[in-house]
Write a protein that holds these residues in place. Structure first.
Motif, PDB file in Angstrom:
ATOM      1  N   LYS A  69     -17.875   2.981  -3.257  1.00  0.00           N
ATOM      2  CA  LYS A  69     -17.151   3.494  -2.288  1.00  0.00           C
ATOM      3  C   LYS A  69     -16.269   4.225  -2.876  1.00  0.00           C
ATOM      4  O   LYS A  69     -16.345   5.418  -2.748  1.00  0.00           O
ATOM      5  CB  LYS A  69     -16.653   2.978  -1.041  1.00  0.00           C
ATOM      6  N   VAL A  70     -15.828   4.353  -4.199  1.00  0.00           N
ATOM      7  CA  VAL A  70     -14.436   4.749  -5.032  1.00  0.00           C
ATOM      8  C   VAL A  70     -16.023   5.935  -5.768  1.00  0.00           C
ATOM      9  O   VAL A  70     -15.168   6.814  -5.914  1.00  0.00           O
ATOM     10  CB  VAL A  70     -13.270   4.417  -5.516  1.00  0.00           C
TER      11      VAL A  70
ATOM     12  N   ARG B   7      -8.588  13.006  -4.011  1.00  0.00           N
ATOM     13  CA  ARG B   7      -8.646  14.282  -3.352  1.00  0.00           C
ATOM     14  C   ARG B   7      -7.410  15.061  -3.121  1.00  0.00           C
ATOM     15  O   ARG B   7      -8.193  16.084  -3.128  1.00  0.00           O
ATOM     16  CB  ARG B   7      -9.218  13.619  -1.553  1.00  0.00           C
TER      17      ARG B   7
ATOM     18  N   ASP C 205      -5.947  -0.130  -3.325  1.00  0.00           N
ATOM     19  CA  ASP C 205      -6.868  -0.460  -2.075  1.00  0.00           C
ATOM     20  C   ASP C 205      -8.438   0.589  -2.535  1.00  0.00           C
ATOM     21  O   ASP C 205      -7.561   1.805  -3.136  1.00  0.00           O
ATOM     22  CB  ASP C 205      -6.849  -1.515  -1.401  1.00  0.00           C
ATOM     23  N   ASP C 206      -9.451   0.594  -1.697  1.00  0.00           N
ATOM     24  CA  ASP C 206     -10.200   1.556  -2.344  1.00  0.00           C
ATOM     25  C   ASP C 206      -9.952   3.059  -1.584  1.00  0.00           C
ATOM     26  O   ASP C 206      -9.824   3.752  -2.371  1.00  0.00           O
ATOM     27  CB  ASP C 206     -11.944   1.791  -2.109  1.00  0.00           C
ATOM     28  N   ASP C 207      -9.162   2.466  -0.530  1.00  0.00           N
ATOM     29  CA  ASP C 207      -8.847   4.168   0.575  1.00  0.00           C
ATOM     30  C   ASP C 207      -8.311   4.998  -0.479  1.00  0.00           C
ATOM     31  O   ASP C 207      -7.868   6.041   0.067  1.00  0.00           O
ATOM     32  CB  ASP C 207      -8.757   3.792   2.092  1.00  0.00           C
ATOM     33  N   THR C 208      -6.720   4.476  -0.868  1.00  0.00           N
ATOM     34  CA  THR C 208      -5.871   4.549  -1.918  1.00  0.00           C
ATOM     35  C   THR C 208      -6.301   5.451  -2.666  1.00  0.00           C
ATOM     36  O   THR C 208      -5.740   6.772  -3.103  1.00  0.00           O
ATOM     37  CB  THR C 208      -4.935   3.955  -1.846  1.00  0.00           C
TER      38      THR C 208
ATOM     39  N   ILE D 228      -9.351   6.624  -3.152  1.00  0.00           N
ATOM     40  CA  ILE D 228     -10.458   8.030  -3.090  1.00  0.00           C
ATOM     41  C   ILE D 228      -8.972   9.157  -2.261  1.00  0.00           C
ATOM     42  O   ILE D 228      -9.201  10.351  -2.512  1.00  0.00           O
ATOM     43  CB  ILE D 228     -10.756   7.866  -1.251  1.00  0.00           C
ATOM     44  N   THR D 229      -7.658   8.619  -1.366  1.00  0.00           N
ATOM     45  CA  THR D 229      -7.153   9.959  -0.899  1.00  0.00           C
ATOM     46  C   THR D 229      -6.436  10.065  -1.750  1.00  0.00           C
ATOM     47  O   THR D 229      -5.682  11.462  -2.139  1.00  0.00           O
ATOM     48  CB  THR D 229      -5.762   8.999  -0.111  1.00  0.00           C
TER      49      THR D 229
ATOM     50  N   LEU E  89       0.593   4.472  -2.577  1.00  0.00           N
ATOM     51  CA  LEU E  89       0.509   5.748  -2.638  1.00  0.00           C
ATOM     52  C   LEU E  89       0.940   6.420  -3.478  1.00  0.00           C
ATOM     53  O   LEU E  89       0.876   7.696  -3.928  1.00  0.00           O
ATOM     54  CB  LEU E  89      -0.146   5.584  -1.305  1.00  0.00           C
TER      55      LEU E  89
ATOM     56  N   PRO F 171       0.816  -1.502   0.419  1.00  0.00           N
ATOM     57  CA  PRO F 171      -0.156   0.133  -0.233  1.00  0.00           C
ATOM     58  C   PRO F 171       0.581   1.155   0.075  1.00  0.00           C
ATOM     59  O   PRO F 171       0.656   2.216  -0.730  1.00  0.00           O
ATOM     60  CB  PRO F 171      -0.773   0.153   1.944  1.00  0.00           C
TER      61      PRO F 171
ATOM     62  N   ALA G  56     -17.168   8.821  -3.433  1.00  0.00           N
ATOM     63  CA  ALA G  56     -15.984   9.737  -3.691  1.00  0.00           C
ATOM     64  C   ALA G  56     -15.765  10.735  -4.787  1.00  0.00           C
ATOM     65  O   ALA G  56     -15.748  11.876  -4.711  1.00  0.00           O
ATOM     66  CB  ALA G  56     -15.070   9.420  -3.360  1.00  0.00           C
TER      67      ALA G  56
END
Length: 337
Positions: A126-127, A107, A98-101, A103-104, A77, A73, A130
């Motif tokens: 989820k993505v 943004r 992954d989805d959180d990465t 989205i980060t 990023l 991860p 966002a």
């Protein structure tokens, strides 16, 4: 791709640091199921070697890693935050992010990176949620359609290809609309209670205190005050041994979820039983829709106003005869019991 890396490993073709970068990526590619230790070692080695390499070597390394099933991860990023000319292949095709990465990156890195993410073959709800909130998903579609509509006429494909493409776009658009509906529902701010009957901080603190001490009478009195109703309605709500009516009432008043769970567990011990990692009270509250609870409680309050008449509002004179007011009072008292 591997052959190109081998070419770059020739000592006369590129700088030594480029060779080290390519060798590092090639070695990592050869690991079918890298362990946590190997992932950590690769992450520690990759960043400094990558930063010291040439632009061409960076693009080749990123293109290779975009085909890997597993990428640490931190490395995902780091690559996603590179200039779009380098990061685009990774953002568009890598399945290791992954989805959180994602989205980060969307943004923090701006429109170009977000558009590259939109071009991925598949995105989770989820993505997409966002991206929609960033006003990137739809603008990308709008730009694509506009560009295609004003572009110079291209040779018409075969009818079968047109039909297949149209069907694919229709399915994609239908899925996007469904996801947007879900996103609007999830984005609803449950803390916005403008115009709704809500607990004050003091009332909520008192309810928690009386629940802790299992003071049902005091709890009912505070609940009646919060509802601006009779004591009879509050007691009637608490008499429901399933706890469902109290759960609906606390939800409609905007009581904190954790405090509401605690109150239900104190007054209804069977709701304290654990189901997996949560209690039955948690499940009961989680199943209640906030808007429906407000409508139900308001209906209860209207019925309470019709049947209960506070002493200070009783008529001084008989309604229809000398004893009419006494009969009215007796009827109200009998109902309050």
């Amino acid at each position: 791709m591997r052959d190109r890396f081998r070419d770059l490993e020739e000592p006369a073709t590129v700088r030594k640091k480029d060779v080290v970068l390519m060798a590092t990526v090639t070695s990592f590619e050869g690991l079918k199921h890298p362990s946590k230790s190997e992932l950590r070692q690769f992450a520690e080695l990759f960043t400094p070697v990558f930063q010291a390499s040439s632009e061409e070597a960076k693009r080749q390394a990123v293109a290779a890693l975009s085909q890997c099933a597993t990428v640490p991860p931190p490395v995902s990023l780091f690559i996603g935050c590179q200039p779009i000319a380098i990061a685009a292949p990774f953002l568009t095709s890598s399945q290791a992010i992954d989805d959180d990465t994602l989205i980060t990156i969307a943004r923090t890195q701006g429109a170009a990176h977000a558009k590259a993410i939109v071009r991925r073959p598949s995105l989770s709800p989820k993505v997409i949620d966002a991206l929609v909130s960033l006003h990137q998903a739809e603008p990308e579609r709008g730009m694509t359609l506009s560009a295609s509509s004003v572009a110079a006429p291209a040779p018409q494909p075969e009818p079968s290809a047109v039909d297949v493409e149209a069907e694919r776009l229709a399915r994609e658009e239908a899925l996007r609309q469904k996801i947007k509906q879900v996103a609007r529902h999830l984005a609803r701010d449950n803390n916005d209670r403008l115009g709704l009957r809500s607990l004050s901080d003091v009332q909520e603190a008192l309810l928690v205190r009386f629940a802790r001490e299992r003071e049902a009478q005091q709890f009912a009195a505070t609940l009646a005050d919060a509802l601006s109703s009779s004591r009879w309605l509050a007691e009637r709500i608490m008499i429901d041994t399933s706890g469902q009516q109290l759960a609906v009432t606390l939800t409609s008043l905007g009581m904190g979820f954790a405090d509401a769970v605690y109150a239900l567990e104190r007054f209804y011990p069977h709701l304290a039983e654990q189901h997996g990692t949560v209690s039955r009270a948690w499940l009961v509250l989680d199943s209640i829709d906030a808007e429906e609870s407000q409508a139900r409680v308001e209906a209860w309050r209207r019925a309470d106003r019709y049947t209960y008449l506070p002493p200070e509002q009783k008529p001084a004179a008989p309604l229809f005869g000398p004893k009419a007011s006494q009969i009215r009072e007796l009827r109200v008292v009998s109902r309050s019991r």
